[in-house]
Structures are given as C-alpha cells and as structure tokens.
Design a protein around this motif. Structure first.
Motif, PDB file in Angstrom:
ATOM      1  N   PHE A 391       0.830  -1.203   0.000  1.00  0.00           N
ATOM      2  CA  PHE A 391       0.000   0.000   0.000  1.00  0.00           C
ATOM      3  C   PHE A 391       0.867   1.257   0.000  1.00  0.00           C
ATOM      4  CE2 PHE A 391      -2.470   3.241   2.302  1.00  0.00           C
ATOM      5  CZ  PHE A 391      -3.591   3.298   1.491  1.00  0.00           C
ATOM      6  N   GLU A 392       1.912   1.263   0.811  1.00  0.00           N
ATOM      7  CA  GLU A 392       2.816   2.416   0.837  1.00  0.00           C
ATOM      8  C   GLU A 392       3.520   2.599  -0.504  1.00  0.00           C
ATOM      9  OE1 GLU A 392       6.309   4.094   3.820  1.00  0.00           O
ATOM     10  OE2 GLU A 392       6.185   1.947   3.370  1.00  0.00           O
ATOM     11  N   HIS A 393       3.932   1.493  -1.116  1.00  0.00           N
ATOM     12  CA  HIS A 393       4.605   1.551  -2.415  1.00  0.00           C
ATOM     13  C   HIS A 393       3.667   2.085  -3.504  1.00  0.00           C
ATOM     14  CE1 HIS A 393       7.161   0.488  -5.745  1.00  0.00           C
ATOM     15  NE2 HIS A 393       6.298  -0.426  -6.182  1.00  0.00           N
ATOM     16  N   VAL A 394       2.414   1.652  -3.497  1.00  0.00           N
ATOM     17  CA  VAL A 394       1.450   2.106  -4.514  1.00  0.00           C
ATOM     18  C   VAL A 394       1.049   3.556  -4.274  1.00  0.00           C
ATOM     19  CG1 VAL A 394      -0.875   1.707  -5.407  1.00  0.00           C
ATOM     20  CG2 VAL A 394       0.614  -0.233  -4.943  1.00  0.00           C
ATOM     21  N   ILE A 395       0.890   3.966  -3.021  1.00  0.00           N
ATOM     22  CA  ILE A 395       0.522   5.351  -2.726  1.00  0.00           C
ATOM     23  C   ILE A 395       1.604   6.301  -3.223  1.00  0.00           C
ATOM     24  CG2 ILE A 395       0.239   6.992  -0.838  1.00  0.00           C
ATOM     25  CD1 ILE A 395      -2.274   5.459  -1.443  1.00  0.00           C
TER      26      ILE A 395
END
Length: 821
Positions: A391-395
C-alpha cells in the motif's frame, strides 16, 4: 406400435369409443388390437396392448375377446395408470435453455447485429452432429448437411459450453445443495404423484428466484416486505449505534415468491414430521434442518451483499478530479513456468505473489478513468505487513502519477490481512505522510467481492499464459514484470513493479478493537474513527486513536514504468439487466435492452424483416436460432406465470407477522435477522476423538487418506457393538468441524515428525563426532605401530647383513680355492 403417430392412434381409440353398438366397437376399434395381441412376441407386449383398451369394457368381456385371465387384465389396467410415457401423449413438451450470465451479438453477413443471451450448450459439437445424423436417418432426409457445414452452423450460432468452475461463493453453493437435498427428500417421502410434481416445480422456481430475482427485489430501498427490507434485516436491536429505523410501521409478506419459498419449507417440515418414528426419520430431520439453514443463509447473504455494494455506489458518486477509489486484492500465486520444462523442475514449485490495486478517478472533464498497479513479490507471507508495504509503495506511485489527488477511498475484501486493526490504523498514517486524506475504508461481504480487480487479474493471468506459449519463462517476479510490460506496454493505465519485503523487520501498532471482525465499513475524521457493522446502518461507533506509529521494510527491486501514455476513457457499461426483450411480431427479429426501447419500437412499427430467399445458409440458421431463443423465453415466462397463479390459488395471501408458533415467521419478524451470526457447534466428546483419530491414523498408515465427505457419512452410519448408532443427530459434527479437527491432527503429526527428525539429527551428529574421534585415534595408533614395525624390520635387516658378512670372511679362502677349481 405407431412411432410418431401416438396422437392419431389415441384419437382413433376415442372415436371408436363414442360409437353406439358393441359390435361396431369390436369391429372398428378392437379388431386391430386383438390381432396385434394374438401375434405379440412376448407377455410384456400383451400387457401393453391390453392397457390401450378403453376402460368401459368389463373383465368378462375382455376375457372373452382376448382369451386371457383376470390377472392379465388387472395388471394391464395398473400399467395404464402408471405408464408415464403413455400419459405424455396429451402433454406439450416444453424445452428450456440454460442461459449464462451476459449477452452477445450475432453478426450477419450483411453487417447487421442482433443482441441475444449467452446460451449454455450442454453437449459437445460432435455429439450434436451424431444426433443430427441419426435424426436424418429416422426422417429419411434425402440431402443432409455435411459434417463441415454442421460445424459452421454451430459456430455461427454462438453458444457457450459447460465448464468446471472453482472458487465459487460458499453460501450460494451450500444453498443450491440445500435445494438438492429437498429434491431428494421429496422423492424419498411417500407423497402422491401430483404433490410430488408440484413440490419439485416449487423447488426449481425457488432456486431460480434466489439466483436471479431476489437480489433485484432486495435492492429496492422503500419496501414494506419483511424479506426485502434491508434496514430492518441488518439493524442490530442490541446496539443503538448500529440500528436504523425504517419508515414502515409494520412489515408484511407481500412477495409471492418469498411466500412460496417459505410455504415449501413449511410443507417439507410437515411431511417429515408425519413420518413414523425411526432412525430414518432422525436422518430426514437432520437433512431438512441442514437444507433449511443453508437456504436461509443464502438469502441473508444476498441481503448483506446488496447493502455493502451500496457503499461503492456512494463512493463513486463522491468522486471528483481530486479524489479516487482504490480497490485492492491478492491474485492467486503464480507458479513458475518455463516454455520447455523438464520433469525435475515440475515438482516442488513455490508460488510467486501478485497483488493488484485498481484506482478509479475523474479527470478535469469529469470522465471516469482507471489505473491498475501490479506488484510482484518472489517470497511473501501475504499478511498485514505485506499489505501495508504494498500500500505504501502504490501510494507513492499514485502521488507521482496524480499529484492533485488529495482524497482517497479504499475498498477490499474482509480477509484478515485487510480488515485487521493494524491495517486500518496504519493506512491512515501512510496516506497522511503522502499528503492524502483517507476518508473511508469499506469491506465486501465475504465471498462477494468480485470487482474490477478480479477482472484485471484474469486478464493478467491470460497474458502470462500467452507469454510462456510464445517462448518466455516465468521463473521469478522479474519475469512476471517483463511479461506484463510486454503485453501492456502499448496500453495505458497498467503498471507493474517488483519489490521485496522483510516482514520480520516490520513493526505494526499493537492496538486491539473488540469485535473488529464484525465491522464492514470505517470512516476517518482526524483522530476519530467511526465503525459500522454494515454500510449506512445506524450512526456508527466512534473511537479516538492517537500516536499510531509503524515501521515498514520495503525494497524496490524494479520500480513502476516511468512512461505514462494518455489514459483512455473508461466507460462504465451497465450490466444489471440480463433480460432480452423481443418484438411481439413473429417475423421481426429485433431485440432490445429494456422495455422502453421495445415500446418505442412497437409504437413506431419499425420492424426488422428478413428475406429468407436472399439469405445464405449461415444467416438462415442464425435467424432460426434467434426464433428458437425467442420461443423458449416466451414458454419459460408462460410456465412461470402459470406456477405463480397456482401458488396464488393455494391461499398464499399477504399476511401480517404475529407472535405464533411458526419458526419461519418468528425468524423474519425479528429485527436484524440477516446479521451474520456464529452457528452453534457441537462439543467434542471422547467418543468423537476416538472415532476421528482412528480414521485419521488409518489414512496415515495405509496412505489412503479419507476425505471430509466420506468421514461425515461414516459418522452418520457408525454403529456400536450392539448395532445401535454411535452418534445421535444432536452429536453430529459439521464438515467444517471435521476439516478443522483433521487439520489440527495433521499439524500435530507434522510437529512430532519434525521434532523427531531434529532429535535424530542431533543424535546422529553426536554419534558421528564420536566415530570421527575414535577413527582418528585408531589411525594414529596404526601409524605408530607401523612405524615401530618398520624400525624393527630395519634392525633385523642390519643384523642379518652383519652376520652374513662375518660368515663370508671365515670361508674366504675356501671360496677362492673353489673359484680357482
């Protein structure tokens, strides 16, 4: 006796019956039957011919005419009443088609297109060809179509073949299995033929109602029907914050088909109750209870799913140029696959994790668009830490692609890796660090979360398969990125990356929320978080959380592609209406999406006619196929209308709920009846443990492991030494309990084998070190003894040489004399 002419033969019999004199009846109607009876090759044919004789003849008359005994006459009359094939002469055969979800277009050679439903073909093409050839032989067809032409016609008339399906909704599968149990019970119970036929028809109609129509009825917001009102069904009467009051003072059973389903269950209970007490009655009662619970659970599951789908509709209505909806889901692990793979590499494969995130957003022109992010990981636990790292990588990538995005909504299924407390709190922290405000997080109803993420996963899986067929090798996450980039490289809105996650170094907030598993909707407002059991049911429970910190360990191996093409418009096409509307004019082949288009077409009278003489064989077959679908649908609608009228005639009227002894009425009269609740499980006894452990070890020792279904049936038929049942119906375990018990036994066995293996390895290591030390001492001793032996041998050789020299010096003279001689 008269193939294809049964109706004419019956009319002939009836005509002969209407004659006045017995002589004319005998001369005109009975003469052929008497001659056929005398020349009948077997007793079976004689009984059949006697069964065709009109009933006004007495036994004595038949004995004189046919010269037979009384038993033959009684047996033939019994056959007349029981023979269904003979009674079907006066009945119309209605053929129904299996219709799949969705529609397709039939395109003609002239360029015209007609929308038709997808029909499921239940036979193989080769079998259809064989039936056609057999039909041509029976009808003496002079010029049948060739094999290639038949296959071309089948290809022109688009039909789907039946396929195996995996990963289905458990509630739907169990509900269908419940209807199958009801069908079996109807056939086992002693009911007359008319009632059996009506019950089977009611079961079929109720099953189709829950499959296709019940969801649409529940979708209506304002209804006073107790089985359709979602606010009444999902409001928790014990929690005022999770309760919503509908606008209906009283609820009625105003749905004919819901009433029919409940009437079916009541009638089955009455039939089972009327069985005489015995062991078989106990089995019938437990089967009926299982079917009833599964069918009602399916109904409640549909209600919950419709309510949670409203959350997506709400979020989609709130989207603008600065907000987006992110859908997240795991794909099934991708097994490594090489284009040419040897057998050694085929065993012991470890799957590669693939995660997909789909972002919906609006551009400046208020056009809906989407962006799909694939994240491949070589080794991953797929737990909360993995989800948060992804999620952090996609955000971070979303912030690069859409820098104006300031508001985000998330949606996923209710798996533990998404719906845990740590994930809910940490997502807000991650979005705040990226200068994005997280507004809502919604979770789908279990096993009803099929959405755009699943569609993109299906496309990605087909692309990976095509990549290996072209000669590529899928051996790691990097090769998955290469395959998807090669396929989606020319398309906009698809990006793939490869990361590595170290879950052991991830630190998540250790906060627990009581009953977190029952909440399906979450809203964020600063430090306050509001939880709902179901979307928009009540005002929700608000809780304050502050100081949530987390540490994530993510390594980006291959980032998302930097090239960003212009995103194409993503047009949302409605797929809610599955009905196909045909024109009422027989010669018109036009079809329509909805009733308004049909009415407008009939008012304008712009019918679509075709000239059969100018059509090719393929186009003519297409038109015949469309007319067949049209007739099949009209027949189905007519049969359903007749069934509903029969239900109305059985005194099924709108009734108001009252506090009576009917269990079904009490179920639907309670507020919150559709809220998912835990079923009461049977406690394990010593007899249970001994019985199941014996079966488990028997499978482990013999190598023929038993399945859960077989164990469940053996449990129901297990007997004691005195031939009494080992378990009563109240002691039956469910299949999930048996599966869980076997899982614990298997895990316990693997732990014991692992500990035994470790113990044996330690023992072998100790024994090996002792043997190594012993062998080294023996080698040193052997070397010492060998050295001593060599030294003694050298001393012995030296003494022998000296002695020989001394001997030679004493006899030297004699030796010289001998040499001279």
């Amino acid at each position: 006796m008269a193939p294809g002419q049964g109706q004419s033969l019956l009319e002939l019999f009836e005509k002969n019956v209407d004659n006045d004199t017995d002589e004319q009846k005998l001369n005109l109607g009975m003469q052929s039957i008497v001659e056929a009876y005398k020349s009948a090759p077997s007793r079976k044919w004689k009984l059949f011919l006697l069964s065709t004789v009109p009933q006004h003849f007495t036994r004595k008359e038949l004995q004189l005419i046919f010269n037979c005994n009384r038993y033959m006459i009684d047996k033939s009359r019994y056959i007349r009443h029981q023979n269904d094939q003979f009674n079907l002469m006066n009945q119309k055969i209605i053929r129904r088609e299996h219709v799949a979800h969705g529609t397709t277009f039939i395109r003609f050679d002239q360029g015209d297109e007609i929308l038709i439903p997808h029909v499921v073909r239940t036979m193989m093409k080769n079998h259809i060809l064989q039936l056609y050839q057999r039909h041509c032989i029976q009808t003496s067809c002079v010029q049948p179509l060739s094999r290639s032409t038949v296959f071309r016609l089948l290809d022109a008339c688009k039909m789907r073949g039946k396929k195996t399906m995996c990963g289905l909704d458990s509630f739907s599968v169990d509900g269908n299995a419940g209807f199958d149990i009801l069908q079996r019970l109807v056939k086992e119970l002693q009911v007359n033929n008319t009632e059996e036929k009506n019950l089977l028809q009611l079961i079929k109609l109720s099953r189709n109602y829950l499959k296709f129509e019940y969801r649409q009825n529940v979708s209506h917001d304002d209804t006073d029907c107790a089985t359709h009102c979602r606010l009444f069904a999902l409001s928790d009467p014990l929690e005022k914050d999770l309760k919503s009051n509908c606008n209906h003072s009283k609820h009625y059973m105003s749905c004919i088909k819901c009433n029919s389903l409940l009437a079916l269950l009541r009638r089955m209970e009455d039939l089972v109750t009327g069985v005489s007490p015995s062991e078989s009655k106990d089995e019938l009662e437990i089967d009926l209870l299982t079917a009833k619970v599964d069918i009602l659970s399916w109904m409640f599951h549909i209600i919950r799913g419709v309510q949670q789908d409203k959350s997506k509709q709400f979020v989609m209505s709130q989207l603008d140029s600065q907000s987006g909806l992110l859908l997240s889901d795991w794909a099934m692990k991708v097994l490594p696959q090489m284009h040419r793979e040897k057998m050694d590499n085929w065993f012991g494969k470890k799957g590669i994790s693939l995660h997909v995130d789909v972002l919906f957003y609006m551009d400046t022109n208020h056009t809906l668009k989407k962006m799909t992010y694939f994240t491949a990981i070589d080794r991953c636990l797929q737990d909360m830490s993995s989800v948060l790292c992804i999620f952090e990588h996609v955000i971070d990538q979303i912030k690069i692609d859409l820098p104006n995005l300031s508001t985000l909504y998330t949606r996923s299924d209710n798996a533990g890796c998404y719906a845990g407390t740590a994930v809910i709190l940490t997502r807000q922290v991650i979005c705040a660090a990226a200068d994005i405000c997280l507004k809502r997080t919604d979770f789908n109803e279990p096993q009803r979360g099929k959405d755009q993420a699943d569609r993109d996963i299906a496309v990605a899986k087909s692309c990976l398969k095509a990549y290996t067929n072209r000669g590529g090798n899928l051996i790691n996450a990097k090769s998955i990125k290469e395959a998807l980039d090669e396929t989606f490289g020319s398309l906009s809105g698809f990006k793939t990356s490869v990361i590595a996650i170290d879950e052991s170094k991830c630190i998540l907030p250790q906060i627990k929320i009581e009953g977190i598993t029952k909440y399906h909707s979450v809203a964020f407002d600063g430090k306050s978080i509001t939880f709902w059991q179901y979307f928009d049911i009540g005002c929700g429970k608000s809780k304050n959380f502050a100081g949530c910190k987390c540490t994530l360990q993510t390594s980006v191996m291959l980032p998302f592609s930097d090239t960003q093409n212009t995103n194409k418009e993503f047009l949302m096409k409605s797929t809610l209406s599955s009905a196909i509307f045909f024109c009422s004019v027989d010669s018109c082949s036009a079809t329509f999406h909805n009733e308004e288009q049909l009415m407008d077409h009939e008012q304008k009278a712009e019918h679509l006619y075709t000239d059969d003489c100018s059509l090719s064989t393929i186009d003519r077959a297409r038109h015949i196929y469309i007319e067949h679908l049209k007739g099949a649908r009209l027949l189905e609608e007519a049969s359903n209308r007749i069934a509903i009228e029969s239900f109305q005639s059985s005194n099924i009227e709108n009734i108001q709920f009252s506090d009576n002894d009917d269990e079904l009425n009490r179920t639907f009269s309670l507020q919150g009846y559709a809220i998912r609740q835990r079923r009461k499980s049977t406690k394990l006894t010593q007899e249970h443990q001994q019985f199941f452990i014996k079966l488990f070890h028997q499978g482990e020792n013999t190598g023929k492991k038993v399945t859960v279904e077989n164990v469940f049936q053996e449990m129901r038929h297990a007997l004691k030494s005195d031939n009494t049942k080992l378990f009563t119906t109240n002691q039956y375990l469910t299949k999930n309990q048996i599966r869980s018990l076997f899982g614990r036994l298997s895990k316990k066995g693997s732990i014991e084998r692992r500990s035994q293996l470790i113990h044996n390895n330690e023992k072998d290591q100790k024994q090996g070190s002792y043997e190594e030390s012993t062998s080294s001492d023996e080698e040193n001793a052997e070397n010492y003894f060998r050295k001593q032996q060599d030294e003694e041998l050298e001393d012995l050789k030296a003494n022998e040489v000296n002695n020989s020299l001394n001997c030679c010096s004493d006899d030297e003279y004699d030796t010289d004399q001998m040499d001279q001689n």
